[in-house]
Motif scaffolding. Structure first.
Motif, PDB file in Angstrom:
ATOM      1  N   LEU A   1      37.281  -8.584  21.705  1.00 14.27           N
ATOM      2  CA  LEU A   1      36.990  -7.217  21.314  1.00 14.27           C
ATOM      3  C   LEU A   1      37.857  -6.783  20.142  1.00 14.27           C
ATOM      4  N   PRO A   2      37.290  -6.018  19.220  1.00 12.51           N
ATOM      5  CA  PRO A   2      38.080  -5.547  18.080  1.00 12.51           C
ATOM      6  C   PRO A   2      39.092  -4.496  18.507  1.00 12.51           C
ATOM      7  N   ARG A   3      40.083  -4.293  17.690  1.00 13.97           N
ATOM      8  CA  ARG A   3      41.056  -3.216  17.870  1.00 13.97           C
ATOM      9  C   ARG A   3      41.097  -2.429  16.565  1.00 13.97           C
ATOM     10  N   THR A   4      41.334  -1.146  16.679  1.00 13.37           N
ATOM     11  CA  THR A   4      41.497  -0.330  15.477  1.00 13.37           C
ATOM     12  C   THR A   4      42.960  -0.347  15.064  1.00 13.37           C
ATOM     13  N   LEU A   5      43.181  -0.065  13.806  1.00 14.38           N
ATOM     14  CA  LEU A   5      44.553   0.008  13.321  1.00 14.38           C
ATOM     15  C   LEU A   5      45.310   1.099  14.069  1.00 14.38           C
TER      16      LEU A   5
ATOM     17  N   ALA B   1      56.478  -7.240  18.291  1.00 16.59           N
ATOM     18  CA  ALA B   1      55.896  -6.731  17.050  1.00 16.59           C
ATOM     19  C   ALA B   1      56.688  -5.548  16.514  1.00 16.59           C
ATOM     20  N   HIS B   2      56.641  -5.398  15.206  1.00 13.90           N
ATOM     21  CA  HIS B   2      57.211  -4.254  14.501  1.00 13.90           C
ATOM     22  C   HIS B   2      56.055  -3.451  13.909  1.00 13.90           C
ATOM     23  N   LEU B   3      56.288  -2.228  13.550  1.00 13.81           N
ATOM     24  CA  LEU B   3      55.250  -1.398  12.945  1.00 13.81           C
ATOM     25  C   LEU B   3      54.643  -2.054  11.710  1.00 13.81           C
ATOM     26  N   LEU B   4      55.462  -2.730  10.930  1.00 19.43           N
ATOM     27  CA  LEU B   4      54.957  -3.366   9.715  1.00 19.43           C
ATOM     28  C   LEU B   4      54.054  -4.564   9.998  1.00 19.43           C
ATOM     29  N   ASP B   5      53.952  -4.989  11.248  1.00 22.79           N
ATOM     30  CA  ASP B   5      53.088  -6.109  11.621  1.00 22.79           C
ATOM     31  C   ASP B   5      51.661  -5.685  11.947  1.00 22.79           C
ATOM     32  N   ALA B   6      51.393  -4.403  12.011  1.00 22.85           N
ATOM     33  CA  ALA B   6      50.102  -3.912  12.518  1.00 22.85           C
ATOM     34  C   ALA B   6      48.910  -4.490  11.756  1.00 22.85           C
ATOM     35  N   GLU B   7      48.966  -4.530  10.457  1.00 23.68           N
ATOM     36  CA  GLU B   7      47.820  -5.039   9.694  1.00 23.68           C
ATOM     37  C   GLU B   7      47.602  -6.533   9.918  1.00 23.68           C
ATOM     38  N   GLU B   8      48.665  -7.283  10.106  1.00 21.96           N
ATOM     39  CA  GLU B   8      48.522  -8.711  10.413  1.00 21.96           C
ATOM     40  C   GLU B   8      47.951  -8.914  11.813  1.00 21.96           C
ATOM     41  N   ILE B   9      48.322  -8.056  12.744  1.00 22.18           N
ATOM     42  CA  ILE B   9      47.756  -8.113  14.096  1.00 22.18           C
ATOM     43  C   ILE B   9      46.250  -7.874  14.017  1.00 22.18           C
ATOM     44  N   ILE B  10      45.847  -6.857  13.282  1.00 21.48           N
ATOM     45  CA  ILE B  10      44.423  -6.554  13.101  1.00 21.48           C
ATOM     46  C   ILE B  10      43.708  -7.738  12.447  1.00 21.48           C
ATOM     47  N   ARG B  11      44.315  -8.371  11.457  1.00 27.09           N
ATOM     48  CA  ARG B  11      43.700  -9.508  10.769  1.00 27.09           C
ATOM     49  C   ARG B  11      43.391 -10.628  11.753  1.00 27.09           C
ATOM     50  N   LEU B  12      44.366 -10.973  12.599  1.00 29.63           N
ATOM     51  CA  LEU B  12      44.159 -12.057  13.562  1.00 29.63           C
ATOM     52  C   LEU B  12      43.081 -11.708  14.588  1.00 29.63           C
TER      53      LEU B  12
ATOM     54  N   ALA C   1      53.750 -14.644  17.415  1.00 24.31           N
ATOM     55  CA  ALA C   1      54.207 -15.971  17.031  1.00 24.31           C
ATOM     56  C   ALA C   1      54.234 -15.982  15.512  1.00 24.31           C
ATOM     57  N   LEU C   2      55.330 -16.503  14.945  1.00 28.63           N
ATOM     58  CA  LEU C   2      55.473 -16.528  13.495  1.00 28.63           C
ATOM     59  C   LEU C   2      55.816 -17.927  13.010  1.00 28.63           C
ATOM     60  N   ASP C   3      55.294 -18.260  11.844  1.00 31.17           N
ATOM     61  CA  ASP C   3      55.638 -19.494  11.158  1.00 31.17           C
ATOM     62  C   ASP C   3      56.221 -19.097   9.815  1.00 31.17           C
ATOM     63  N   GLU C   4      57.524 -19.249   9.690  1.00 32.14           N
ATOM     64  CA  GLU C   4      58.250 -18.849   8.480  1.00 32.14           C
ATOM     65  C   GLU C   4      57.932 -17.408   8.092  1.00 32.14           C
ATOM     66  N   GLY C   5      57.912 -16.536   9.082  1.00 31.26           N
ATOM     67  CA  GLY C   5      57.691 -15.115   8.853  1.00 31.26           C
ATOM     68  C   GLY C   5      56.238 -14.682   8.841  1.00 31.26           C
ATOM     69  N   ARG C   6      55.315 -15.625   8.800  1.00 27.82           N
ATOM     70  CA  ARG C   6      53.878 -15.299   8.792  1.00 27.82           C
ATOM     71  C   ARG C   6      53.369 -15.208  10.222  1.00 27.82           C
ATOM     72  N   VAL C   7      52.657 -14.122  10.541  1.00 29.65           N
ATOM     73  CA  VAL C   7      52.110 -13.933  11.882  1.00 29.65           C
ATOM     74  C   VAL C   7      50.970 -14.931  12.091  1.00 29.65           C
ATOM     75  N   VAL C   8      51.129 -15.796  13.108  1.00 22.95           N
ATOM     76  CA  VAL C   8      50.107 -16.804  13.406  1.00 22.95           C
ATOM     77  C   VAL C   8      49.583 -16.684  14.839  1.00 22.95           C
TER      78      VAL C   8
END
Length: 151
Positions: free
Chosen positions: A29-33, A7-18, A46-53
């Motif tokens: 369990l939830p995680r905070t940003l 993961a990169h720092l810019l992935d944090a919000e996508e990690i939270i979304r998943l 895991a990414l599909d064409e750059g999208r965090v999946v």
């Protein structure tokens, strides 16, 4: 094509979304940003064409124990082996650290059994494991299953 990377720092919000997709259903369990930013180096994606999946984290607990945590796969991508691949990547990282054991706290017992994890009594886990439990919404009535794998 699904690709995997740290993961990169810019992935944090996508990690939270998943994670939130499953946390909202009470399945993990939830995680905070803030906690994701502080531990961003723990996560593999895991990414599909750059999208965090898919996401999974490896948290070092002690000199002889790591935790597989925050494993989530986008619901449109389940059943494709992405979760298993993420766990195996994380276990590879644990082996490179020379860690002899990994554990997880999970509701997905069958999934982790297929990957070689075995159920264990929570009471048999070292006290260090429970440090973060004090802040958990389910504390002290944890209903997750403890599972361990010897590496």
């Amino acid at each position: 094509m699904i690709t995997f990377r740290k993961a990169h720092l810019l992935d944090a919000e996508e990690i939270i979304r998943l994670i939130a997709e499953y946390a909202d259903e009470g399945l993990m369990l939830p995680r905070t940003l803030n906690s994701v930013y502080e531990g961003i180096w723990e996560y593999s994606l895991a990414l599909d064409e750059g999208r965090v999946v898919g996401v999974g984290g490896l948290h070092v607990t002690w000199h002889d124990l790591v935790e597989i945590r925050s494993l989530a796969v986008d619901k449109g991508y389940t059943g494709q082996g992405i979760g298993a691949r993420l766990v195996n990547i994380l276990l590879g990282e644990a082996r490179s650290l020379k860690c002899p054991r990994a554990f997880t706290l999970t509701y997905q017992v069958g999934f982790f059994e297929k990957l070689g994890f075995c159920l264990t009594q929570k009471e048999d886990m070292p006290h260090k494991v429970w440090k973060e439990c004090l802040n958990c919404v389910k504390f002290p009535n944890c209903d997750e299953n403890a599972m361990v794998k010897v590496l």
